[in-house]
Scaffold this motif. Structure first.
Motif, PDB file in Angstrom:
ATOM      1  N   ILE A 117      56.461  36.041  62.236  1.00 30.80           N
ATOM      2  CA  ILE A 117      56.664  35.060  61.179  1.00 30.80           C
ATOM      3  C   ILE A 117      56.947  33.695  61.788  1.00 30.80           C
ATOM      4  O   ILE A 117      56.347  32.684  61.412  1.00 30.80           O
ATOM      5  CB  ILE A 117      57.831  35.499  60.265  1.00 30.80           C
ATOM      6  CG1 ILE A 117      57.389  36.701  59.424  1.00 30.80           C
ATOM      7  CG2 ILE A 117      58.260  34.359  59.359  1.00 30.80           C
ATOM      8  CD1 ILE A 117      58.510  37.358  58.647  1.00 30.80           C
ATOM      9  N   GLU A 118      57.815  33.691  62.783  1.00 25.49           N
ATOM     10  CA  GLU A 118      58.148  32.423  63.436  1.00 25.49           C
ATOM     11  C   GLU A 118      56.922  31.785  64.085  1.00 25.49           C
ATOM     12  O   GLU A 118      56.652  30.601  63.925  1.00 25.49           O
ATOM     13  CB  GLU A 118      59.208  32.648  64.523  1.00 25.49           C
ATOM     14  CG  GLU A 118      60.596  32.906  63.968  1.00 25.49           C
ATOM     15  CD  GLU A 118      61.506  33.514  65.036  1.00 25.49           C
ATOM     16  OE1 GLU A 118      61.173  33.415  66.232  1.00 25.49           O
ATOM     17  OE2 GLU A 118      62.541  34.095  64.658  1.00 25.49           O
ATOM     18  N   LYS A 119      56.181  32.591  64.795  1.00 23.38           N
ATOM     19  CA  LYS A 119      55.078  32.053  65.587  1.00 23.38           C
ATOM     20  C   LYS A 119      53.863  31.653  64.760  1.00 23.38           C
ATOM     21  O   LYS A 119      53.171  30.703  65.080  1.00 23.38           O
ATOM     22  CB  LYS A 119      54.628  33.071  66.634  1.00 23.38           C
ATOM     23  CG  LYS A 119      55.574  33.186  67.820  1.00 23.38           C
ATOM     24  CD  LYS A 119      54.960  34.082  68.886  1.00 23.38           C
ATOM     25  CE  LYS A 119      55.938  34.372  70.013  1.00 23.38           C
ATOM     26  NZ  LYS A 119      55.434  35.390  70.943  1.00 23.38           N
ATOM     27  N   THR A 120      53.557  32.423  63.733  1.00 26.81           N
ATOM     28  CA  THR A 120      52.298  32.207  63.023  1.00 26.81           C
ATOM     29  C   THR A 120      52.462  31.561  61.661  1.00 26.81           C
ATOM     30  O   THR A 120      51.491  31.093  61.081  1.00 26.81           O
ATOM     31  CB  THR A 120      51.584  33.551  62.774  1.00 26.81           C
ATOM     32  OG1 THR A 120      52.381  34.339  61.892  1.00 26.81           O
ATOM     33  CG2 THR A 120      51.364  34.300  64.074  1.00 26.81           C
ATOM     34  N   GLY A 121      53.677  31.601  61.125  1.00 26.25           N
ATOM     35  CA  GLY A 121      53.881  31.058  59.797  1.00 26.25           C
ATOM     36  C   GLY A 121      53.477  32.009  58.676  1.00 26.25           C
ATOM     37  O   GLY A 121      53.493  31.647  57.515  1.00 26.25           O
TER      38      GLY A 121
ATOM     39  N   GLU B 130      48.616  46.585  63.729  1.00 26.79           N
ATOM     40  CA  GLU B 130      48.122  45.423  62.993  1.00 26.79           C
ATOM     41  C   GLU B 130      49.174  45.007  61.982  1.00 26.79           C
ATOM     42  O   GLU B 130      49.851  45.848  61.398  1.00 26.79           O
ATOM     43  CB  GLU B 130      46.810  45.754  62.265  1.00 26.79           C
ATOM     44  CG  GLU B 130      45.751  46.454  63.116  1.00 26.79           C
ATOM     45  CD  GLU B 130      45.272  45.661  64.331  1.00 26.79           C
ATOM     46  OE1 GLU B 130      45.589  44.460  64.439  1.00 26.79           O
ATOM     47  OE2 GLU B 130      44.606  46.269  65.199  1.00 26.79           O
ATOM     48  N   PHE B 131      49.311  43.712  61.792  1.00 25.09           N
ATOM     49  CA  PHE B 131      50.266  43.182  60.823  1.00 25.09           C
ATOM     50  C   PHE B 131      49.516  42.580  59.642  1.00 25.09           C
ATOM     51  O   PHE B 131      48.413  42.054  59.795  1.00 25.09           O
ATOM     52  CB  PHE B 131      51.131  42.103  61.476  1.00 25.09           C
ATOM     53  CG  PHE B 131      52.033  42.638  62.548  1.00 25.09           C
ATOM     54  CD1 PHE B 131      53.309  43.081  62.240  1.00 25.09           C
ATOM     55  CD2 PHE B 131      51.587  42.727  63.864  1.00 25.09           C
ATOM     56  CE1 PHE B 131      54.142  43.589  63.228  1.00 25.09           C
ATOM     57  CE2 PHE B 131      52.420  43.235  64.861  1.00 25.09           C
ATOM     58  CZ  PHE B 131      53.709  43.667  64.541  1.00 25.09           C
ATOM     59  N   PHE B 132      50.120  42.678  58.470  1.00 29.74           N
ATOM     60  CA  PHE B 132      49.505  42.143  57.257  1.00 29.74           C
ATOM     61  C   PHE B 132      50.501  41.249  56.528  1.00 29.74           C
ATOM     62  O   PHE B 132      51.687  41.566  56.483  1.00 29.74           O
ATOM     63  CB  PHE B 132      49.070  43.288  56.339  1.00 29.74           C
ATOM     64  CG  PHE B 132      48.077  44.208  56.988  1.00 29.74           C
ATOM     65  CD1 PHE B 132      46.719  43.937  56.923  1.00 29.74           C
ATOM     66  CD2 PHE B 132      48.498  45.313  57.712  1.00 29.74           C
ATOM     67  CE1 PHE B 132      45.800  44.761  57.556  1.00 29.74           C
ATOM     68  CE2 PHE B 132      47.576  46.152  58.348  1.00 29.74           C
ATOM     69  CZ  PHE B 132      46.225  45.869  58.259  1.00 29.74           C
ATOM     70  N   GLY B 133      50.033  40.164  55.989  1.00 34.73           N
ATOM     71  CA  GLY B 133      50.929  39.274  55.254  1.00 34.73           C
ATOM     72  C   GLY B 133      50.160  38.147  54.606  1.00 34.73           C
ATOM     73  O   GLY B 133      48.964  38.265  54.368  1.00 34.73           O
ATOM     74  N   LEU B 134      50.845  37.072  54.312  1.00 33.00           N
ATOM     75  CA  LEU B 134      50.195  35.908  53.709  1.00 33.00           C
ATOM     76  C   LEU B 134      50.251  34.752  54.696  1.00 33.00           C
ATOM     77  O   LEU B 134      51.322  34.408  55.201  1.00 33.00           O
ATOM     78  CB  LEU B 134      50.913  35.505  52.415  1.00 33.00           C
ATOM     79  CG  LEU B 134      50.597  36.363  51.191  1.00 33.00           C
ATOM     80  CD1 LEU B 134      51.524  35.998  50.040  1.00 33.00           C
ATOM     81  CD2 LEU B 134      49.138  36.182  50.761  1.00 33.00           C
ATOM     82  N   CYS B 135      49.103  34.163  54.949  1.00 33.06           N
ATOM     83  CA  CYS B 135      49.050  33.057  55.904  1.00 33.06           C
ATOM     84  C   CYS B 135      49.679  31.820  55.265  1.00 33.06           C
ATOM     85  O   CYS B 135      49.887  31.779  54.051  1.00 33.06           O
ATOM     86  CB  CYS B 135      47.607  32.786  56.304  1.00 33.06           C
ATOM     87  SG  CYS B 135      46.625  32.022  55.020  1.00 33.06           S
ATOM     88  N   PRO B 136      50.015  30.817  56.058  1.00 34.07           N
ATOM     89  CA  PRO B 136      50.672  29.611  55.540  1.00 34.07           C
ATOM     90  C   PRO B 136      49.933  29.002  54.348  1.00 34.07           C
ATOM     91  O   PRO B 136      50.563  28.551  53.395  1.00 34.07           O
ATOM     92  CB  PRO B 136      50.664  28.672  56.751  1.00 34.07           C
ATOM     93  CG  PRO B 136      50.693  29.589  57.923  1.00 34.07           C
ATOM     94  CD  PRO B 136      49.853  30.772  57.517  1.00 34.07           C
ATOM     95  N   VAL B 137      48.613  28.996  54.393  1.00 29.30           N
ATOM     96  CA  VAL B 137      47.836  28.382  53.319  1.00 29.30           C
ATOM     97  C   VAL B 137      47.960  29.162  52.012  1.00 29.30           C
ATOM     98  O   VAL B 137      48.076  28.584  50.933  1.00 29.30           O
ATOM     99  CB  VAL B 137      46.336  28.279  53.699  1.00 29.30           C
ATOM    100  CG1 VAL B 137      45.531  27.684  52.557  1.00 29.30           C
ATOM    101  CG2 VAL B 137      46.166  27.452  54.971  1.00 29.30           C
ATOM    102  N   CYS B 138      47.955  30.487  52.108  1.00 22.46           N
ATOM    103  CA  CYS B 138      47.920  31.329  50.907  1.00 22.46           C
ATOM    104  C   CYS B 138      49.285  31.599  50.274  1.00 22.46           C
ATOM    105  O   CYS B 138      49.360  32.182  49.199  1.00 22.46           O
ATOM    106  CB  CYS B 138      47.230  32.660  51.217  1.00 22.46           C
ATOM    107  SG  CYS B 138      45.466  32.472  51.537  1.00 22.46           S
ATOM    108  N   GLN B 139      50.337  31.227  50.952  1.00 24.85           N
ATOM    109  CA  GLN B 139      51.667  31.586  50.436  1.00 24.85           C
ATOM    110  C   GLN B 139      51.952  30.997  49.066  1.00 24.85           C
ATOM    111  O   GLN B 139      51.717  29.867  48.814  1.00 24.85           O
ATOM    112  CB  GLN B 139      52.745  31.137  51.425  1.00 24.85           C
ATOM    113  CG  GLN B 139      52.901  32.112  52.580  1.00 24.85           C
ATOM    114  CD  GLN B 139      53.663  31.537  53.755  1.00 24.85           C
ATOM    115  OE1 GLN B 139      54.530  30.698  53.556  1.00 24.85           O
ATOM    116  NE2 GLN B 139      53.317  31.995  54.949  1.00 24.85           N
TER     117      GLN B 139
END
Lengths: 139, 139
Positions: A117-121, B130-139
């Motif tokens: 989270i810190e590194k990639t946002g 593998e990690f899954f989440g929301l990128c900075p743009v999509c949050q």
DNA sequence: TTCGATGCAAAGGATTTGCAGATGC
DNA sequence: GCATCTGCAAATCCTTTGCATCGAA
């Protein structure tokens, strides 16, 4: 009250209909010590004298997955597997005989998530982690 | 000599034939910052005026994978993706826009592997993470 | 009665296979 | 020339969809 009864009662109280296939699928997945494919599930249902259409089973696992009663896992086999949502854990898969064992180790992975989270946002991160190797028998 | 040239020369010295599709696939995968599907690869080949059959591309990635020039990754999408075998790493995938970023963190995973070997008796362990989440743009 | 569950057939998408012909070296 | 690459068609496997019917509550 068994775990299966609890889950079924819970579904009922949420207003969902209870069918024999639904009940038996929950029992089968509770009793399994390994994640099962759609075909595995159908075979196990047949042993219980239930012969639902494959489509029904696909729809049922989707239903149970959406309610987080079960979880989907993917070992890169080209098909999905399903298991009861227990405490979050991972698997070691024997690349030879396909034996699957559970492994848990989450605190550490969680600390990774924080770093990511810190590194990639990225936010609200989940993960998949599977190990592959040779089981004691196949070595 | 570029990295692509190195890889191709290496394949040639191992006695493998060099075709235009093979060469271009290596270049495409070297230039990509994200793992590509078979369809992605075909589209990129078409931009280079190459129109190989889909089967050929399937066979080519199998060939390159067997030689460990590329690696197969699976984000549970129901299809495989391929990337150049670089230093081992993992990915964060945006569940919304599908953006993929690389992450590396292997020393720690290795310590897990050791623990798993101890606990389960499995040997020569590899893993997928593998990690899954929301990128900075999509949050 | 009503909404969701089911069956069936068909479609869709990813991947594999068999075989004949083309091509790299 | 020979081993391997390639194209094409077909097959296979997993999964989804549309639609009519059935069944739980």
């Amino acid at each position: 009250m068994t775990k299966a009864d609890e889950i079924i009662l819970d579904l009922k109280q949420q207003g969902h209909k209870i069918t024999e296939v639904r009940t038996e699928l929950v029992k089968i997945l509770l009793e399994s010590d390994t994640p099962l494919t759609i075909i595995d599930l159908i075979k196990k249902l047949e042993r219980k004298k239930l012969k639902p259409n494959k489509t029904t089973v696909y729809r049922e696992v989707e239903f149970l997955r959406d309610l987080e009663v079960i979880e989907e896992v993917d070992f890169g086999e080209g098909k999905k597997r399903y298991e009861i949502s227990n405490q979050h854990h991972h698997h070691v898969v024997c690349v030879n005989c396909k034996t699957i064992k559970d492994v848990s180790m989450d605190k550490d992975i969680d600390s990774y998530s924080k770093r990511i989270i810190e590194k990639t946002g990225f936010k609200s991160i989940g993960h998949t982690l599977e190990f592959f190797g040779l089981c004691p028998v196949c070595q």
